[in-house]
Design a protein around this motif. Structure first.
Motif, PDB file in Angstrom:
ATOM      1  N   LEU A  31       0.971  -1.221  -0.035  1.00  0.00           N
ATOM      2  CA  LEU A  31      -0.038  -0.005   0.081  1.00  0.00           C
ATOM      3  C   LEU A  31       0.808   1.142   0.070  1.00  0.00           C
ATOM      4  CD1 LEU A  31      -2.540  -1.175   2.749  1.00  0.00           C
ATOM      5  CD2 LEU A  31      -2.854  -1.128   0.147  1.00  0.00           C
ATOM      6  N   PRO A  32       0.425   2.403  -0.288  1.00  0.00           N
ATOM      7  CA  PRO A  32       1.180   3.695  -0.381  1.00  0.00           C
ATOM      8  C   PRO A  32       1.995   3.630   0.696  1.00  0.00           C
ATOM      9  CG  PRO A  32      -0.929   3.940  -1.732  1.00  0.00           C
ATOM     10  CD  PRO A  32      -1.031   2.758  -0.976  1.00  0.00           C
ATOM     11  N   LYS A  33       3.405   3.700   0.815  1.00  0.00           N
ATOM     12  CA  LYS A  33       3.990   3.777   2.092  1.00  0.00           C
ATOM     13  C   LYS A  33       3.999   5.075   2.798  1.00  0.00           C
ATOM     14  CE  LYS A  33       8.780   3.030   3.649  1.00  0.00           C
ATOM     15  NZ  LYS A  33      10.330   2.773   3.257  1.00  0.00           N
ATOM     16  N   LYS A  34       3.964   6.072   2.303  1.00  0.00           N
ATOM     17  CA  LYS A  34       4.205   7.798   2.968  1.00  0.00           C
ATOM     18  C   LYS A  34       2.834   7.686   3.896  1.00  0.00           C
ATOM     19  CE  LYS A  34       4.934  12.307   2.388  1.00  0.00           C
ATOM     20  NZ  LYS A  34       5.363  13.589   1.540  1.00  0.00           N
ATOM     21  N   PHE A  35       1.667   7.399   3.275  1.00  0.00           N
ATOM     22  CA  PHE A  35       0.400   7.661   4.027  1.00  0.00           C
ATOM     23  C   PHE A  35       0.151   6.445   4.878  1.00  0.00           C
ATOM     24  CE2 PHE A  35      -3.976   6.952   4.622  1.00  0.00           C
ATOM     25  CZ  PHE A  35      -4.617   8.317   4.751  1.00  0.00           C
ATOM     26  N   PHE A  36       0.418   5.201   4.879  1.00  0.00           N
ATOM     27  CA  PHE A  36      -0.077   4.265   5.519  1.00  0.00           C
ATOM     28  C   PHE A  36       1.001   3.954   6.535  1.00  0.00           C
ATOM     29  CE2 PHE A  36      -2.946   3.412   2.085  1.00  0.00           C
ATOM     30  CZ  PHE A  36      -4.062   3.179   2.727  1.00  0.00           C
ATOM     31  N   THR A  37       2.115   4.481   6.784  1.00  0.00           N
ATOM     32  CA  THR A  37       3.208   4.359   7.679  1.00  0.00           C
ATOM     33  C   THR A  37       3.223   5.488   8.520  1.00  0.00           C
ATOM     34  OG1 THR A  37       5.120   4.777   6.160  1.00  0.00           O
ATOM     35  CG2 THR A  37       4.636   2.635   6.451  1.00  0.00           C
ATOM     36  N   TYR A  38       2.233   6.506   8.257  1.00  0.00           N
ATOM     37  CA  TYR A  38       2.599   7.786   9.040  1.00  0.00           C
ATOM     38  C   TYR A  38       2.460   7.418  10.529  1.00  0.00           C
ATOM     39  CZ  TYR A  38       1.479  12.258  11.043  1.00  0.00           C
ATOM     40  OH  TYR A  38       1.579  13.306  11.702  1.00  0.00           O
TER      41      TYR A  38
END
Length: 448
Positions: A322-329
């Protein structure tokens, strides 16, 4: 492994604060001690009044899978649970589908408890509309999860203790009523386990499949691996403790309820069967307390379900599935995946207002059992074949039994479950095909 798992890009990390007690209570909270209230009426009809036996069989069956979760958590103590274990144990792409399927399970748990809690709260206080109760429950659950797992653990501890006390009171009241001449008139009876002329293999299988619904959630413990103080040692132990403790609570509730109200065909409403039992055994006080316990369960299961789904997305985002920047915030103060939690809040509210409770329950079993099969298979592939571990019982026979049992129960789900469930998997297939350019690119694996 380092003491804390960090976010490679920001240096942020999930806090390691959960001990064995916290993890076990987390799993019990997800399942909820009062889970029989959700299915007792319909399940009693299906099992011919032997739901206690079905719960006992389901508990034994789930223990095989709980052991498999423990094995994989010891090898890979990272967030992501079913997704991570299948990805690392078998195959990158199958891991995605395992996570995609179990995500359906985690998403639906808050829906079930939001819907049920709001319905009962609205019945108790009809002046407050149903949708307002949904917003209140969702709001409290979301705030607790955003603040952090320590607050969630403490909240769950208090709420589970209150629910446990009410369940124990229900059991005692039912026992006193039976001794006073109600129902069977005796506390020693085989009827809750075997009904002559009714009980057979088909009835036991159907009943066990229904009873599995109450156990879905013990696996959520593994999503907290990166917030556990001793994940390799405690995750597996907590899963088994939660499975056994929850199972015994379910068995005893079903047993005494059957003794109080032997004729399972005479409930006024299958949806509120246990409340009728509570009313008969202890009057309005007991039925009122039991209703209160069901409402409390919406918070415990909602907190655990929402948190687990958010951490599953965190694990998939870190692997760039899944889009990393968003979901790992992670929130800079609370160090929680706050954006994922908010997504789950929106999904929970929308689903509670739009979906049917029966459909939600059926779909939970589809995603949960599919994920369980993948984890059992992961133990065999990873330990027995890849690592050449030659403990046949531990790494082959036990997980194989877990896989076979889950597969057999999975095959006995309704047609509607398969239609919607496979449609969900098809959406996942399309997403995976696009994101991996036709499965030519392997999803990245997070390295500890």
């Amino acid at each position: 492994m380092s003491e804390q798992i960090t976010n490679a890009d920001s240096g942020q990390h999930l806090k390691r604060v959960l001990k064995l007690k916290d993890l076990a209570i987390y799993g019990i909270a997800f399942m909820t001690p009062i889970a029989p209230a959700y299915i007792y009426g319909s399940a009693s009809a299906t099992t011919g009044g032997t739901l206690a036996m079905s719960y006992l069989i389901a508990m034994v069956a789930m223990l095989f899978t709980a052991a498999s979760y423990g094995r994989m958590a010891g090898a890979f103590p990272v967030a992501g649970s079913t997704y991570s274990y299948t990805q690392k144990g078998i195959n990158h792409h199958l891991g995605f589908f395992a996570g995609w399927a179990i995500y359906l399970d985690y998403v639906l748990v808050p829906l079930i408890v939001f819907i049920t809690g709001a319905l009962y709260a609205n019945a108790a206080v009809p002046e407050v509309p149903y949708f307002v109760w949904v917003l209140i429950i969702a709001g409290v659950v979301t705030v607790v999860n955003c603040v952090g797992v320590q607050m969630a653990a403490k909240t769950n501890l208090v709420l589970v203790a209150v629910m446990g006390a009410i369940v124990m009171m229900f059991i005692v009241v039912c026992a006193k009523a039976v001794l006073g001449g109600a129902g069977e008139g005796t506390l020693i009876s085989s009827r809750p386990f075997f009904n002559p002329g009714v009980t057979n293999v088909n009835v036991l299988v159907a009943g066990s499949a229904l009873a599995c619904f109450s156990f879905l959630g013990f696996d959520s413990i593994t999503t907290m691996a990166e917030e556990a103080v001793h994940p390799k040692k405690d995750i597996g132990r907590a899963a088994i403790i939660a499975c056994v403790a929850g199972g015994l609570i379910f068995v005893v509730q079903a047993y005494v309820a059957q003794l109080v109200w032997p004729d399972y065909t005479t409930f006024g409403s299958a949806d509120t069967a246990l409340f009728e039992v509570a009313q008969l055994a202890g009057g309005t006080v007991m039925s009122g307390l039991y209703t209160f316990a069901v409402i409390l369960s919406t918070f415990t299961a909602g907190i655990a379900g929402q948190s687990s789904a958010a951490r599953l997305m965190y694990g998939m985002g870190r692997d760039e599935v899944l889009p990393k920047k968003f979901f790992t915030y992670l929130h800079p103060k609370f160090q929680t995946p706050v954006l994922n939690i908010l997504i789950m809040c929106v999904i929970g509210i929308a689903g509670s207002l739009l979906l049917n409770l029966t459909l939600v329950c059926e779909l939970m079993n589809f995603g949960g059992l599919f994920g369980f099969m993948c984890v059992n298979l992961s133990v065999i592939v990873y330990f027995f074949f890849r690592q050449k571990e030659r403990n046949v019982v531990k790494y082959l026979i036990l997980p194989a039994l877990g896989f076979i049992i889950c597969f057999y129960l999975w095959l006995h789900l309704s047609k509607l479950s398969f239609i919607v469930g496979f449609s969900w998997l098809l959406i996942g297939l399309i997403f995976a095909a696009v994101s991996t350019k036709g499965f030519k690119i392997k999803p990245k694996i997070y390295e500890e």
